[in-house]
Design a protein around this motif. Structure first.
Motif, PDB file in Angstrom:
ATOM      1  N   LEU A 196      -3.374   4.663   7.655  1.00 20.87           N
ATOM      2  CA  LEU A 196      -3.318   3.354   7.022  1.00 20.87           C
ATOM      3  C   LEU A 196      -3.018   2.288   8.068  1.00 20.87           C
ATOM      4  O   LEU A 196      -2.016   2.384   8.798  1.00 20.87           O
ATOM      5  CB  LEU A 196      -2.239   3.289   5.937  1.00 20.87           C
ATOM      6  N   ALA A 197      -3.898   1.285   8.144  1.00 20.88           N
ATOM      7  CA  ALA A 197      -3.660   0.152   9.031  1.00 20.88           C
ATOM      8  C   ALA A 197      -2.794  -0.896   8.351  1.00 20.88           C
ATOM      9  O   ALA A 197      -2.292  -1.807   9.006  1.00 20.88           O
ATOM     10  CB  ALA A 197      -4.989  -0.468   9.455  1.00 20.88           C
ATOM     11  N   LEU A 198      -2.631  -0.790   7.022  1.00 22.39           N
ATOM     12  CA  LEU A 198      -1.833  -1.728   6.226  1.00 22.39           C
ATOM     13  C   LEU A 198      -2.342  -3.157   6.406  1.00 22.39           C
ATOM     14  O   LEU A 198      -1.571  -4.107   6.546  1.00 22.39           O
ATOM     15  CB  LEU A 198      -0.351  -1.616   6.586  1.00 22.39           C
ATOM     16  N   ASP A 199      -3.651  -3.281   6.391  1.00 21.48           N
ATOM     17  CA  ASP A 199      -4.282  -4.606   6.483  1.00 21.48           C
ATOM     18  C   ASP A 199      -3.907  -5.455   5.270  1.00 21.48           C
ATOM     19  O   ASP A 199      -3.870  -4.943   4.142  1.00 21.48           O
ATOM     20  CB  ASP A 199      -5.808  -4.437   6.539  1.00 21.48           C
ATOM     21  N   PRO A 200      -3.613  -6.750   5.471  1.00 18.93           N
ATOM     22  CA  PRO A 200      -3.215  -7.601   4.350  1.00 18.93           C
ATOM     23  C   PRO A 200      -4.217  -7.623   3.206  1.00 18.93           C
ATOM     24  O   PRO A 200      -3.834  -7.768   2.037  1.00 18.93           O
ATOM     25  CB  PRO A 200      -3.075  -8.982   4.989  1.00 18.93           C
ATOM     26  N   PHE A 201      -5.503  -7.500   3.533  1.00 17.07           N
ATOM     27  CA  PHE A 201      -6.546  -7.561   2.515  1.00 17.07           C
ATOM     28  C   PHE A 201      -7.134  -6.180   2.210  1.00 17.07           C
ATOM     29  O   PHE A 201      -8.188  -6.080   1.583  1.00 17.07           O
ATOM     30  CB  PHE A 201      -7.647  -8.520   2.956  1.00 17.07           C
ATOM     31  N   ALA A 202      -6.448  -5.139   2.680  1.00 22.19           N
ATOM     32  CA  ALA A 202      -6.902  -3.765   2.463  1.00 22.19           C
ATOM     33  C   ALA A 202      -8.330  -3.556   2.971  1.00 22.19           C
ATOM     34  O   ALA A 202      -9.143  -2.899   2.322  1.00 22.19           O
ATOM     35  CB  ALA A 202      -6.798  -3.378   0.999  1.00 22.19           C
ATOM     36  N   LEU A 203      -8.616  -4.106   4.149  1.00 23.64           N
ATOM     37  CA  LEU A 203      -9.933  -3.916   4.753  1.00 23.64           C
ATOM     38  C   LEU A 203      -9.993  -2.555   5.442  1.00 23.64           C
ATOM     39  O   LEU A 203      -8.988  -2.056   5.955  1.00 23.64           O
ATOM     40  CB  LEU A 203     -10.214  -5.016   5.773  1.00 23.64           C
ATOM     41  N   GLN A 210       0.827  -1.207   0.000  1.00 20.88           N
ATOM     42  CA  GLN A 210       0.000   0.000   0.000  1.00 20.88           C
ATOM     43  C   GLN A 210       0.862   1.259   0.000  1.00 20.88           C
ATOM     44  O   GLN A 210       0.481   2.286  -0.566  1.00 20.88           O
ATOM     45  CB  GLN A 210      -0.941  -0.011   1.205  1.00 20.88           C
ATOM     46  N   THR A 211       2.028   1.185   0.612  1.00 18.78           N
ATOM     47  CA  THR A 211       2.958   2.308   0.567  1.00 18.78           C
ATOM     48  C   THR A 211       3.405   2.569  -0.863  1.00 18.78           C
ATOM     49  O   THR A 211       3.554   3.724  -1.287  1.00 18.78           O
ATOM     50  CB  THR A 211       4.178   2.017   1.461  1.00 18.78           C
ATOM     51  N   ALA A 212       3.607   1.498  -1.633  1.00 16.26           N
ATOM     52  CA  ALA A 212       3.964   1.658  -3.050  1.00 16.26           C
ATOM     53  C   ALA A 212       2.879   2.434  -3.783  1.00 16.26           C
ATOM     54  O   ALA A 212       3.169   3.334  -4.580  1.00 16.26           O
ATOM     55  CB  ALA A 212       4.168   0.291  -3.702  1.00 16.26           C
ATOM     56  N   ALA A 213       1.620   2.121  -3.514  1.00 15.82           N
ATOM     57  CA  ALA A 213       0.509   2.813  -4.168  1.00 15.82           C
ATOM     58  C   ALA A 213       0.480   4.290  -3.763  1.00 15.82           C
ATOM     59  O   ALA A 213       0.265   5.179  -4.603  1.00 15.82           O
ATOM     60  CB  ALA A 213      -0.815   2.148  -3.810  1.00 15.82           C
ATOM     61  N   VAL A 214       0.708   4.567  -2.485  1.00 18.00           N
ATOM     62  CA  VAL A 214       0.703   5.941  -2.006  1.00 18.00           C
ATOM     63  C   VAL A 214       1.832   6.746  -2.651  1.00 18.00           C
ATOM     64  O   VAL A 214       1.630   7.850  -3.168  1.00 18.00           O
ATOM     65  CB  VAL A 214       0.821   5.983  -0.469  1.00 18.00           C
TER      66      VAL A 214
END
Length: 229
Positions: free
Chosen positions: A118-125, A72-76
Protein backbone atom coordinates in the motif's frame (compact mmCIF):
# COMPACT_ATOMS: atom_id res chain seq x y z
CA UNK A 1 -20.36 -7.67 25.85
CA UNK A 2 -19.80 -7.22 22.11
CA UNK A 3 -17.69 -9.99 20.61
CA UNK A 4 -17.95 -9.43 16.84
CA UNK A 5 -16.22 -6.40 15.29
CA UNK A 6 -18.07 -6.70 11.98
CA UNK A 7 -21.39 -6.51 13.80
CA UNK A 8 -20.25 -3.46 15.80
CA UNK A 9 -19.19 -1.77 12.54
CA UNK A 10 -22.55 -2.53 10.92
CA UNK A 11 -24.43 -1.20 13.95
CA UNK A 12 -22.35 1.98 13.95
CA UNK A 13 -23.25 2.92 10.38
CA UNK A 14 -26.84 1.62 10.34
CA UNK A 15 -28.59 4.80 11.62
CA UNK A 16 -27.27 6.88 8.68
CA UNK A 17 -24.78 5.27 6.27
CA UNK A 18 -24.36 8.59 4.43
CA UNK A 19 -22.99 10.58 7.38
CA UNK A 20 -19.22 11.11 7.67
CA UNK A 21 -17.79 8.24 9.67
CA UNK A 22 -14.03 8.64 9.24
CA UNK A 23 -12.37 11.92 8.29
CA UNK A 24 -8.63 11.66 7.72
CA UNK A 25 -6.06 14.47 7.91
CA UNK A 26 -2.31 14.42 7.48
CA UNK A 27 -0.83 17.84 8.16
CA UNK A 28 2.55 16.72 6.82
CA UNK A 29 1.05 16.26 3.33
CA UNK A 30 -2.04 18.46 3.46
CA UNK A 31 -4.26 15.45 2.90
CA UNK A 32 -7.92 15.40 3.86
CA UNK A 33 -10.17 12.45 3.00
CA UNK A 34 -13.71 11.94 4.25
CA UNK A 35 -15.50 8.61 4.15
CA UNK A 36 -19.14 8.00 4.90
CA UNK A 37 -20.16 4.79 6.59
CA UNK A 38 -21.38 3.46 3.24
CA UNK A 39 -18.10 4.28 1.49
CA UNK A 40 -15.97 2.69 4.18
CA UNK A 41 -18.27 -0.34 4.20
CA UNK A 42 -17.68 -0.69 0.46
CA UNK A 43 -13.91 -0.75 0.95
CA UNK A 44 -14.27 -3.19 3.85
CA UNK A 45 -16.42 -5.57 1.80
CA UNK A 46 -13.98 -5.47 -1.12
CA UNK A 47 -11.08 -6.20 1.23
CA UNK A 48 -12.89 -9.13 2.85
CA UNK A 49 -13.74 -10.54 -0.58
CA UNK A 50 -10.13 -10.09 -1.67
CA UNK A 51 -9.04 -12.14 1.32
CA UNK A 52 -11.59 -14.88 0.78
CA UNK A 53 -11.48 -15.13 -3.02
CA UNK A 54 -7.93 -14.19 -3.95
CA UNK A 55 -5.83 -14.92 -0.88
CA UNK A 56 -7.86 -18.02 0.01
CA UNK A 57 -8.01 -16.99 3.66
CA UNK A 58 -10.52 -18.62 6.00
CA UNK A 59 -11.84 -17.80 9.45
CA UNK A 60 -9.13 -18.25 12.05
CA UNK A 61 -6.24 -17.63 9.65
CA UNK A 62 -3.71 -14.89 10.36
CA UNK A 63 -3.21 -11.66 8.42
CA UNK A 64 -0.19 -9.45 8.89
CA UNK A 65 -0.79 -5.70 8.90
CA UNK A 66 2.29 -3.47 8.79
CA UNK A 67 0.55 -0.17 8.18
CA UNK A 68 0.42 3.18 9.96
CA UNK A 69 -2.89 4.78 10.90
CA UNK A 70 -4.68 5.77 7.67
CA UNK A 71 -8.15 5.53 6.21
CA UNK A 72 -6.97 2.68 3.97
CA UNK A 73 -5.61 0.93 7.06
CA UNK A 74 -9.11 1.16 8.54
CA UNK A 75 -10.48 -0.64 5.47
CA UNK A 76 -7.80 -3.34 5.69
CA UNK A 77 -8.30 -3.96 9.40
CA UNK A 78 -12.09 -4.03 9.22
CA UNK A 79 -11.88 -6.26 6.15
CA UNK A 80 -9.67 -8.71 8.01
CA UNK A 81 -11.94 -8.70 11.03
CA UNK A 82 -15.02 -9.13 8.83
CA UNK A 83 -13.41 -12.24 7.35
CA UNK A 84 -12.69 -13.41 10.93
CA UNK A 85 -8.94 -13.31 10.48
CA UNK A 86 -6.54 -12.74 13.34
CA UNK A 87 -4.56 -9.54 12.76
CA UNK A 88 -0.90 -9.71 13.76
CA UNK A 89 1.99 -7.26 13.54
CA UNK A 90 4.88 -9.50 14.56
CA UNK A 91 6.68 -11.88 12.16
CA UNK A 92 5.11 -15.26 11.57
CA UNK A 93 3.27 -17.28 8.91
CA UNK A 94 0.22 -15.43 7.51
CA UNK A 95 -2.22 -16.04 4.70
CA UNK A 96 -2.07 -12.39 3.64
CA UNK A 97 0.32 -9.58 4.44
CA UNK A 98 -0.57 -5.91 4.01
CA UNK A 99 2.50 -3.71 4.09
CA UNK A 100 3.28 -0.03 3.56
CA UNK A 101 5.76 0.50 0.74
CA UNK A 102 8.34 1.91 3.16
CA UNK A 103 8.22 -1.31 5.23
CA UNK A 104 8.50 -3.86 2.42
CA UNK A 105 12.10 -4.73 3.35
CA UNK A 106 11.03 -5.27 6.96
CA UNK A 107 8.35 -7.70 5.80
CA UNK A 108 10.65 -9.74 3.58
CA UNK A 109 11.17 -12.40 6.24
CA UNK A 110 7.46 -13.03 6.82
CA UNK A 111 6.15 -16.31 5.35
CA UNK A 112 3.02 -15.08 3.54
CA UNK A 113 0.61 -16.53 1.02
CA UNK A 114 -0.16 -13.19 -0.60
CA UNK A 115 1.58 -9.84 -0.16
CA UNK A 116 -0.25 -6.58 -0.75
CA UNK A 117 1.67 -3.31 -0.81
CA UNK A 118 0.00 0.00 0.00
CA UNK A 119 1.36 3.39 -1.04
CA UNK A 120 -1.45 5.06 0.98
CA UNK A 121 -2.04 7.56 -1.81
CA UNK A 122 -4.49 10.31 -0.78
CA UNK A 123 -6.73 9.51 -3.74
CA UNK A 124 -6.18 5.74 -3.63
CA UNK A 125 -4.39 5.81 -6.99
CA UNK A 126 -2.63 2.65 -8.17
CA UNK A 127 1.12 2.48 -7.72
CA UNK A 128 3.26 3.17 -10.75
CA UNK A 129 5.96 0.83 -9.50
CA UNK A 130 4.97 -2.13 -7.33
CA UNK A 131 7.61 -3.64 -5.02
CA UNK A 132 8.91 -7.01 -6.17
CA UNK A 133 6.95 -9.93 -4.82
CA UNK A 134 3.94 -7.78 -3.94
CA UNK A 135 0.57 -6.96 -5.46
CA UNK A 136 -0.74 -3.42 -5.43
CA UNK A 137 -3.59 -3.50 -2.92
CA UNK A 138 -5.57 -0.68 -4.53
CA UNK A 139 -5.48 -2.27 -7.99
CA UNK A 140 -6.34 -5.70 -6.61
CA UNK A 141 -9.14 -4.73 -4.26
CA UNK A 142 -11.13 -2.69 -6.77
CA UNK A 143 -12.08 -5.79 -8.75
CA UNK A 144 -13.82 -7.49 -5.85
CA UNK A 145 -17.45 -7.42 -4.78
CA UNK A 146 -19.09 -4.53 -2.93
CA UNK A 147 -20.96 -6.83 -0.52
CA UNK A 148 -19.65 -9.36 1.98
CA UNK A 149 -21.56 -11.33 4.59
CA UNK A 150 -19.38 -11.55 7.70
CA UNK A 151 -19.26 -14.58 9.93
CA UNK A 152 -21.90 -13.84 12.60
CA UNK A 153 -20.13 -15.72 15.37
CA UNK A 154 -18.28 -14.02 18.17
CA UNK A 155 -14.77 -14.72 19.29
CA UNK A 156 -12.29 -14.12 22.06
CA UNK A 157 -9.99 -11.98 19.92
CA UNK A 158 -12.81 -9.64 18.87
CA UNK A 159 -14.17 -9.53 22.41
CA UNK A 160 -10.78 -8.53 23.85
CA UNK A 161 -10.31 -5.70 21.36
CA UNK A 162 -13.87 -4.44 21.79
CA UNK A 163 -13.58 -4.55 25.57
CA UNK A 164 -10.54 -2.28 25.37
CA UNK A 165 -12.37 0.02 22.99
CA UNK A 166 -15.46 0.17 25.21
CA UNK A 167 -13.30 1.03 28.20
CA UNK A 168 -11.64 3.85 26.26
CA UNK A 169 -15.02 5.14 25.07
CA UNK A 170 -16.24 5.20 28.67
CA UNK A 171 -13.08 6.99 29.76
CA UNK A 172 -13.64 9.66 27.09
CA UNK A 173 -17.38 9.90 27.71
CA UNK A 174 -18.21 9.01 24.10
CA UNK A 175 -21.81 8.24 23.18
CA UNK A 176 -23.71 7.65 19.95
CA UNK A 177 -23.57 10.63 17.60
CA UNK A 178 -20.41 12.10 19.12
CA UNK A 179 -17.42 13.01 16.98
CA UNK A 180 -13.91 12.24 18.24
CA UNK A 181 -10.76 14.07 17.13
CA UNK A 182 -7.69 11.82 17.55
CA UNK A 183 -4.01 12.58 17.17
CA UNK A 184 -3.05 9.26 15.57
CA UNK A 185 0.65 10.08 15.73
CA UNK A 186 0.39 10.05 19.53
CA UNK A 187 -2.25 7.29 19.56
CA UNK A 188 -1.47 4.88 16.68
CA UNK A 189 -3.28 1.90 18.21
CA UNK A 190 -6.38 1.18 16.08
CA UNK A 191 -8.28 0.46 19.27
CA UNK A 192 -8.04 4.20 19.99
CA UNK A 193 -8.67 5.76 16.60
CA UNK A 194 -10.91 3.12 14.96
CA UNK A 195 -12.63 0.75 17.37
CA UNK A 196 -13.30 3.20 20.19
CA UNK A 197 -15.53 5.52 18.12
CA UNK A 198 -17.20 2.56 16.39
CA UNK A 199 -17.98 0.91 19.71
CA UNK A 200 -19.64 4.10 20.92
CA UNK A 201 -21.52 4.71 17.66
CA UNK A 202 -19.44 7.86 17.16
CA UNK A 203 -17.50 9.18 14.17
CA UNK A 204 -13.82 10.06 14.10
CA UNK A 205 -11.55 12.79 12.79
CA UNK A 206 -8.13 11.13 12.66
CA UNK A 207 -5.15 13.47 12.36
CA UNK A 208 -1.61 12.42 11.51
CA UNK A 209 1.28 14.79 12.27
CA UNK A 210 -1.21 17.39 13.51
CA UNK A 211 -0.23 21.04 13.47
CA UNK A 212 -1.19 22.30 16.95
CA UNK A 213 -2.02 25.71 15.50
CA UNK A 214 -4.75 24.14 13.35
CA UNK A 215 -6.44 21.88 15.86
CA UNK A 216 -8.83 24.37 17.46
CA UNK A 217 -10.13 25.58 14.09
CA UNK A 218 -10.34 22.00 12.84
CA UNK A 219 -12.35 20.96 15.86
CA UNK A 220 -14.79 23.77 15.17
CA UNK A 221 -14.99 23.05 11.43
CA UNK A 222 -15.44 19.31 11.93
CA UNK A 223 -17.84 19.82 14.85
CA UNK A 224 -15.97 17.42 17.09
CA UNK A 225 -17.24 16.84 20.61
CA UNK A 226 -14.27 15.02 22.17
CA UNK A 227 -10.49 15.01 21.71
CA UNK A 228 -7.80 12.39 22.22
CA UNK A 229 -4.52 14.22 21.74
Amino acid sequence: MADNIARVFADAIAPDPTRPLLTWYDDATGERTELSGATLANWVAKTANLLADEAGAAAGDAAGVLLPPHWQTAAVLLGCWSAKLTVVDTPGPVEALFVAVDRVDEAAGWPAGERYALALDPFALPMRQVPAGCTDFVSAVRGHGDHFTPDPSGGEADAALLARAAARATELGLTRGDRLLVDVTAHPDPVDWLLTPLTAGASVVACAHPDPARLEARSTTEKTTHTLA
